[in-house]
Design a protein around this motif. Structure first.
Motif, short mmCIF file in Angstrom:
data_model
loop_
_atom_site.label_atom_id
_atom_site.label_comp_id
_atom_site.label_asym_id
_atom_site.label_seq_id
_atom_site.Cartn_x
_atom_site.Cartn_y
_atom_site.Cartn_z
N ARG A 187 -8.58 -1.16 0.33
CA ARG A 187 -8.85 -1.05 1.59
C ARG A 187 -10.22 -0.43 1.93
NH1 ARG A 187 -4.79 -3.82 3.02
NH2 ARG A 187 -2.77 -3.20 3.95
N CYS A 238 0.85 -1.12 -0.04
CA CYS A 238 0.00 0.08 -0.14
C CYS A 238 0.88 1.12 0.00
CB CYS A 238 -1.01 -0.12 1.37
SG CYS A 238 -2.27 -1.24 1.25
N TYR A 243 -7.55 6.25 -2.04
CA TYR A 243 -6.53 5.70 -1.61
C TYR A 243 -7.19 4.11 -1.49
CZ TYR A 243 -3.31 3.57 1.85
OH TYR A 243 -2.41 2.72 2.54
N THR A 279 -5.87 0.77 -3.21
CA THR A 279 -5.46 -0.27 -2.33
C THR A 279 -6.47 -1.37 -1.99
OG1 THR A 279 -5.97 0.71 -0.02
CG2 THR A 279 -3.64 1.18 -1.17
N ARG A 304 2.17 1.90 -3.32
CA ARG A 304 1.42 2.35 -4.22
C ARG A 304 1.07 3.88 -4.10
NH1 ARG A 304 -3.24 -2.44 -5.09
NH2 ARG A 304 -1.86 -4.19 -5.91
#
Length: 199
Positions: free
Chosen positions: A167, A142, A161, A165, A145
């Protein structure tokens, strides 16, 4: 970042024969008005209050012109037009003006704008963010990236984000805060206008 696409099945025709797949953009979500203004402000330096006033003025003027029956050219974007609807009839005399109403407003993109978007677009096969594989990559991946993204962009939002990722919102905030504590990034703005930039 690349635009994500996936391949979808066309519905079978009457004889049940399977149809070829077609490509469709997988939406990353919606950039709302506030975030859009914030991005333009960050890249141009034009004050947000000036941008907000200009956007409101464009909207009001376009509304009035469309209501009067004009086609409106919006800069390099293209042309705004309206469409109408009325009850199905066979004779013009059967239609009263009160039964004719506006149906929709359409944006017909200009040739130059379509070309610019097409030239800039980089496509990558991906899955819909509606059913992402949450938290399946390492924190180090992460971070890598994130750093790669910030090497090409001035800032990243929490939503970007998450898309970058996989997430979920809660984990993304915890992770971004940990990167702030480590001095990798810094936080700017508040609420929905929060973005993260390189230190």
């Amino acid at each position: 970042m690349s635009a994500l696409y996936d391949l979808f099945e066309n519905p079978p025709i009457e004889n049940g024969e399977k149809q070829p797949l077609h490509a469709r953009i997988v939406s990353k979500g919606t950039v709302d008005k506030e975030e859009f203004l914030d991005r333009v402000h960050k890249f141009t330096g034009i004050s947000r209050s000036l941008l907000t006033g200009a956007m409101e003025a464009f909207s009001n003027e376009a509304r009035d012109l469309l209501a009067e029956g004009w086609t409106v050219e919006i800069g390099n974007f293209g042309f705004l037009t309206t469409s109408l609807q009325c009850p199905p009839v066979n004779d013009k005399k059967e239609v009263r003006s009160t039964s004719v109403k506006m149906k929709n407003i359409h944006l017909r993109a200009s040739h130059s704008f379509k070309k610019e978007v097409g030239d800039k677009m980089r496509l990558q096969r991906g899955e819909s963010p509606i059913r992402p594989k949450k938290n399946s990559i390492s924190r180090e991946t992460c971070l890598a990236r994130l750093q790669l993204y910030l090497s090409a962009h001035l800032f990243i939002s929490r939503t970007d984000y998450c898309l970058l990722t996989g997430r979920n919102k809660k984990v993304a905030i915890i992770e971004l805060n940990s990167f702030i504590d480590e001095g990798v990034i810094r936080k700017e703005g508040i609420g929905k206008l929060t973005v993260y930039t390189k230190v």
